[in-house]
Design a protein around this motif. Structure first.
Motif, PDB file in Angstrom:
ATOM      1  N   SER A 276       0.846  -1.115   0.115  1.00  0.00           N
ATOM      2  CA  SER A 276       0.138   0.210   0.114  1.00  0.00           C
ATOM      3  C   SER A 276       0.728   1.262  -0.032  1.00  0.00           C
ATOM      4  N   CYS A 292      -9.848   0.613   2.614  1.00  0.00           N
ATOM      5  CA  CYS A 292      -8.937  -0.520   1.683  1.00  0.00           C
ATOM      6  C   CYS A 292      -9.946  -1.384   1.003  1.00  0.00           C
ATOM      7  N   ARG A 294     -10.142  -3.494  -3.439  1.00  0.00           N
ATOM      8  CA  ARG A 294      -9.548  -4.060  -4.567  1.00  0.00           C
ATOM      9  C   ARG A 294      -9.878  -3.423  -5.768  1.00  0.00           C
ATOM     10  N   CYS A 321      -4.736  -3.894  -4.371  1.00  0.00           N
ATOM     11  CA  CYS A 321      -5.222  -3.364  -3.304  1.00  0.00           C
ATOM     12  C   CYS A 321      -4.933  -1.642  -3.046  1.00  0.00           C
ATOM     13  N   CYS A 359      -3.014  -1.942   3.472  1.00  0.00           N
ATOM     14  CA  CYS A 359      -4.153  -2.481   2.623  1.00  0.00           C
ATOM     15  C   CYS A 359      -3.359  -3.456   1.691  1.00  0.00           C
ATOM     16  N   PRO A 361      -3.429  -7.601  -0.298  1.00  0.00           N
ATOM     17  CA  PRO A 361      -4.299  -8.913  -0.731  1.00  0.00           C
ATOM     18  C   PRO A 361      -4.128  -9.799   0.412  1.00  0.00           C
ATOM     19  N   ALA A 388      -4.945 -11.015  -6.844  1.00  0.00           N
ATOM     20  CA  ALA A 388      -5.492 -10.759  -5.565  1.00  0.00           C
ATOM     21  C   ALA A 388      -6.921 -10.841  -5.592  1.00  0.00           C
ATOM     22  N   CYS A 391      -8.953  -7.978  -0.652  1.00  0.00           N
ATOM     23  CA  CYS A 391      -7.993  -6.998   0.098  1.00  0.00           C
ATOM     24  C   CYS A 391      -8.299  -7.028   1.667  1.00  0.00           C
TER      25      CYS A 391
END
Length: 394
Positions: A276, A292, A294, A321, A359, A361, A388, A391
């Protein structure tokens, strides 16, 4: 986010994707990967980024294909569609034995039913789990009164040890209906394991067809398709199910990481880094207030010049994410116990320098590639931790 080869977005995205998949964070001024050149030359940076992306797919160089490919075997196409969805994402990780399936075509033509397969593209580190000889039984050109008395024939597959007939080693023997047509599959795992251990021992295979009484049958009566005289969709094929060890290594690292951090969720280490923060440093901060979640991250194989050797898919959505993990963390952010504690410590400022959770996966899916190798054999390979799936805050 699209991977465009024509602008700087390609470089940033590939670098993000490759560092995430290799399990390292983006280099800072204090921690720089010595093997990754720091340069402002876009072409040099692009070449290095694509090299790192190849490493994610277990390759040093892209396969050198001639551009004019044979039609992929229908068996390999059907197998790919069985294990993967339209985007290449694995439907069920237990459907495929191992993580690699290779198909090979016969390299010799003989008056006998004899075959030779070049296995030089199989790495020494690959573990051969199962090997199968696929033969297409043709309809009879002619028949005889004697043949009408038989409903089955005995097909034997021998490993050719050398040029002496007495030294041939029986690998597989079974009864095959005489008056049917279609694919017949024979297990030859022991022979292929010997060949991969010592390539000089590979003298090929010999197939014989006899009556139940042991009498040899006329090859014109019981025929198998050959690559020379019949459509390529029916040519003899060797199929190998192997494992290159990457899956076992990924699972082992995941368990080590889980034991080390004590997280409630099993997060593979390949993406359990400060992704992140990497995203924040590369993108505008205006979206940081969003929770957070995806977002799409599409990897287009044509845009990065790989469509010449990849059969399917044309690309896949890796997702990424992004977003904040503010205190208090709700269950919708799928926090681990560790992240919850870290969030509390940060909010109360109990320890200096503790940031909010990241944040990242928390569920990863594998992707399947169907492609041509250097010898224009068709390979189906499964790569773990490539998409991913969801998240969470960690």
């Amino acid at each position: 986010m699209m991977l465009f080869a024509s602008n700087s977005m390609l470089l940033s995205t590939i670098i993000m994707l490759t560092y995430a998949s290799l399990g390292v964070s983006r280099p800072t001024s204090n921690f720089v990967d010595p093997d990754f050149p720091i340069t402002e030359d876009p072409e040099e940076m692009r070449a290095e980024a694509l090299k790192r992306l190849l490493e994610v797919f277990g390759m040093e160089d892209p396969p050198h294909t001639k551009g004019l490919h044979k039609q992929p075997p229908q068996y390999m196409l059907d197998l790919y569609n069985t294990v993967a969805d339209v985007d290449g994402v694995t439907k069920d990780p237990d459907l495929l034995e191992g993580n690699t399936v290779r198909s090979f075509f016969n390299k010799i033509h003989s008056e006998q039913i004899q075959f030779l397969f070049n296995l030089s593209t199989v790495a020494k580190t690959e573990k051969v789990l199962t090997a199968e000889l696929h033969l297409f039984k043709l309809r009879q050109k002619a028949t005889t009164p004697a043949l009408h008395r038989h409903h089955f024939c005995q097909v034997n597959v021998y490993q050719v040890m050398d040029n002496r007939k007495a030294s041939h080693k029986l690998l597989s023997s079974r009864l095959v209906p005489i008056h049917t047509t279609g694919w017949e599959v024979f297990s030859i795992t022991h022979a292929v394991r010997a060949w991969t251990a010592d390539e000089n021992s590979n003298h090929g295979l010999l197939v014989t067809v006899r009556t139940l009484g042991g009498t040899n049958l006329d090859p014109n009566l019981i025929r198998f398709a050959s690559g020379r005289d019949h459509h390529e969709s029916k040519q003899p094929m060797l199929v190998l199910f192997t494992d290159d060890g990457r899956r076992a290594a990924s699972l082992e690292n995941s368990l080590k990481d889980q034991n080390k951090e004590g997280d409630a969720l099993n997060i593979p280490p390949s993406l359990k880094v400060n992704n992140s923060r990497t995203a924040r440093s590369l993108e505008n901060t205006e979206d940081e207030h969003l929770p957070c979640q995806r977002y799409p991250l599409y990897v287009d194989f044509e845009e990065i010049g790989w469509s010449g050797w990849i059969i399917s898919p044309r690309g896949y959505n890796a997702h990424h994410c992004k977003g904040s993990c503010p205190f208090p963390l709700g269950q919708n952010m799928r926090p681990t116990n560790h992240a919850t504690v870290q969030s509390i410590i940060h909010a109360l400022k109990l320890t200096k320098g503790i940031e909010t959770p990241c944040c990242v996966p928390d569920k990863l899916f594998s992707v399947n590639l169907l492609y041509f190798d250097d010898d224009e054999n068709v390979v189906l390979k499964q790569y773990d931790d490539m998409v991913a799936g969801s998240c969470g805050c960690h």
